[in-house]
Motif scaffolding. Structure first.
Motif, PDB file in Angstrom:
ATOM      1  N   ILE A 180      46.704 116.305  -7.996  1.00  0.00           N
ATOM      2  CA  ILE A 180      45.491 118.458  -7.834  1.00  0.00           C
ATOM      3  C   ILE A 180      46.222 119.227  -7.981  1.00  0.00           C
ATOM      4  O   ILE A 180      45.632 119.707  -9.151  1.00  0.00           O
ATOM      5  CB  ILE A 180      45.724 118.554  -5.881  1.00  0.00           C
ATOM      6  N   SER A 181      47.443 119.897  -8.730  1.00  0.00           N
ATOM      7  CA  SER A 181      48.588 120.432  -9.464  1.00  0.00           C
ATOM      8  C   SER A 181      47.834 120.549  -9.814  1.00  0.00           C
ATOM      9  O   SER A 181      47.404 121.422 -11.146  1.00  0.00           O
ATOM     10  CB  SER A 181      49.570 120.019  -8.424  1.00  0.00           C
TER      11      SER A 181
ATOM     12  N   MET B  58      38.037 106.390  -4.183  1.00  0.00           N
ATOM     13  CA  MET B  58      38.019 107.092  -4.368  1.00  0.00           C
ATOM     14  C   MET B  58      38.290 107.815  -5.815  1.00  0.00           C
ATOM     15  O   MET B  58      37.420 109.225  -6.063  1.00  0.00           O
ATOM     16  CB  MET B  58      38.896 108.225  -3.428  1.00  0.00           C
ATOM     17  N   LEU B  59      39.218 108.049  -6.494  1.00  0.00           N
ATOM     18  CA  LEU B  59      39.532 108.679  -7.494  1.00  0.00           C
ATOM     19  C   LEU B  59      39.038 108.113  -9.231  1.00  0.00           C
ATOM     20  O   LEU B  59      38.718 108.256  -9.764  1.00  0.00           O
ATOM     21  CB  LEU B  59      40.743 108.308  -7.546  1.00  0.00           C
TER      22      LEU B  59
ATOM     23  N   PHE C 229      43.665 127.247  -4.650  1.00  0.00           N
ATOM     24  CA  PHE C 229      43.986 126.867  -3.273  1.00  0.00           C
ATOM     25  C   PHE C 229      41.606 126.132  -3.471  1.00  0.00           C
ATOM     26  O   PHE C 229      40.976 126.456  -4.404  1.00  0.00           O
ATOM     27  CB  PHE C 229      43.466 128.051  -1.616  1.00  0.00           C
ATOM     28  N   GLY C 230      41.761 124.785  -2.254  1.00  0.00           N
ATOM     29  CA  GLY C 230      40.006 124.889  -3.074  1.00  0.00           C
ATOM     30  C   GLY C 230      39.849 123.874  -4.324  1.00  0.00           C
ATOM     31  O   GLY C 230      40.677 124.026  -4.577  1.00  0.00           O
ATOM     32  N   ASP C 231      38.452 123.711  -4.094  1.00  0.00           N
ATOM     33  CA  ASP C 231      38.422 122.479  -5.325  1.00  0.00           C
ATOM     34  C   ASP C 231      37.830 123.281  -6.026  1.00  0.00           C
ATOM     35  O   ASP C 231      37.088 122.735  -7.490  1.00  0.00           O
ATOM     36  CB  ASP C 231      37.908 121.679  -4.685  1.00  0.00           C
TER      37      ASP C 231
ATOM     38  N   ARG D  26      37.594 115.129  -5.477  1.00  0.00           N
ATOM     39  CA  ARG D  26      38.046 113.561  -4.268  1.00  0.00           C
ATOM     40  C   ARG D  26      39.157 113.100  -4.906  1.00  0.00           C
ATOM     41  O   ARG D  26      39.661 112.853  -3.711  1.00  0.00           O
ATOM     42  CB  ARG D  26      36.864 112.720  -5.907  1.00  0.00           C
ATOM     43  N   LYS D  27      39.911 114.216  -5.411  1.00  0.00           N
ATOM     44  CA  LYS D  27      40.998 114.290  -5.703  1.00  0.00           C
ATOM     45  C   LYS D  27      41.852 114.668  -4.362  1.00  0.00           C
ATOM     46  O   LYS D  27      42.993 113.924  -4.336  1.00  0.00           O
ATOM     47  CB  LYS D  27      42.429 114.863  -6.752  1.00  0.00           C
ATOM     48  N   ILE D  28      41.325 115.646  -4.387  1.00  0.00           N
ATOM     49  CA  ILE D  28      41.961 116.424  -2.431  1.00  0.00           C
ATOM     50  C   ILE D  28      41.630 115.596  -1.400  1.00  0.00           C
ATOM     51  O   ILE D  28      42.256 115.288  -1.274  1.00  0.00           O
ATOM     52  CB  ILE D  28      41.296 117.887  -2.906  1.00  0.00           C
TER      53      ILE D  28
END
Length: 133
Positions: free
Chosen positions: A24-25, A100-101, A40-42, A50-52
């Motif tokens: 995510i980072s 998910m990923l 913050f957020g996507d 999807r990663k979040i």
């Protein structure tokens, strides 16, 4: 009393959490850069979303799995029961995150969630029966 199976699963879950969080980072840095970019957020990015959610779902379910498993192990649950539950929780988390990923259909993560829900019903029922007995 030692909790070797729960401790092992906690260690594995801790290690799994790192790549789920790290990606995510890394994605946020690629989208917005490290200097004042997306923090913050996507940002409307579907892959990042999807990663979040893969990370969020892990964080939502893994702690309760560890608590419940630890209580079964602490309360003297049969080793095969504890190993079976630990395996189910691990497989379910891997399937869900992978689904998910890396896939666009819900089938694989759905299987993961089904395994997890069955394991939660078993562990929850076992714990309730231990208290009621």
């Amino acid at each position: 009393m030692d909790l070797p199976i729960t401790s092992l699963l906690a260690g594995i879950f801790t290690l799994l959490m790192v790549p789920l969080s790290l990606q995510i980072s890394i994605s946020r840095a690629k989208i917005g850069g490290f200097s004042g970019g997306l923090t913050f957020g996507d940002g409307g990015d579907e892959t990042l979303r999807r990663k979040i959610r893969a990370h969020g779902n892990f964080i939502e379910y893994a702690p309760m799995a560890l608590i419940a498993l630890g209580l079964v192990e602490y309360d003297g649950g049969e080793k095969t029961l504890v190993l079976g539950l630990a395996s189910a929780f691990l497989i379910s988390r891997l399937l869900h995150a992978g689904g998910m990923l890396y896939t666009s259909t819900p089938f694989i993560r759905g299987i993961g969630m089904l395994i997890q829900h069955v394991a939660f019903v078993i562990v929850g029922g076992w714990l309730v029966l231990q208290v009621a007995a």
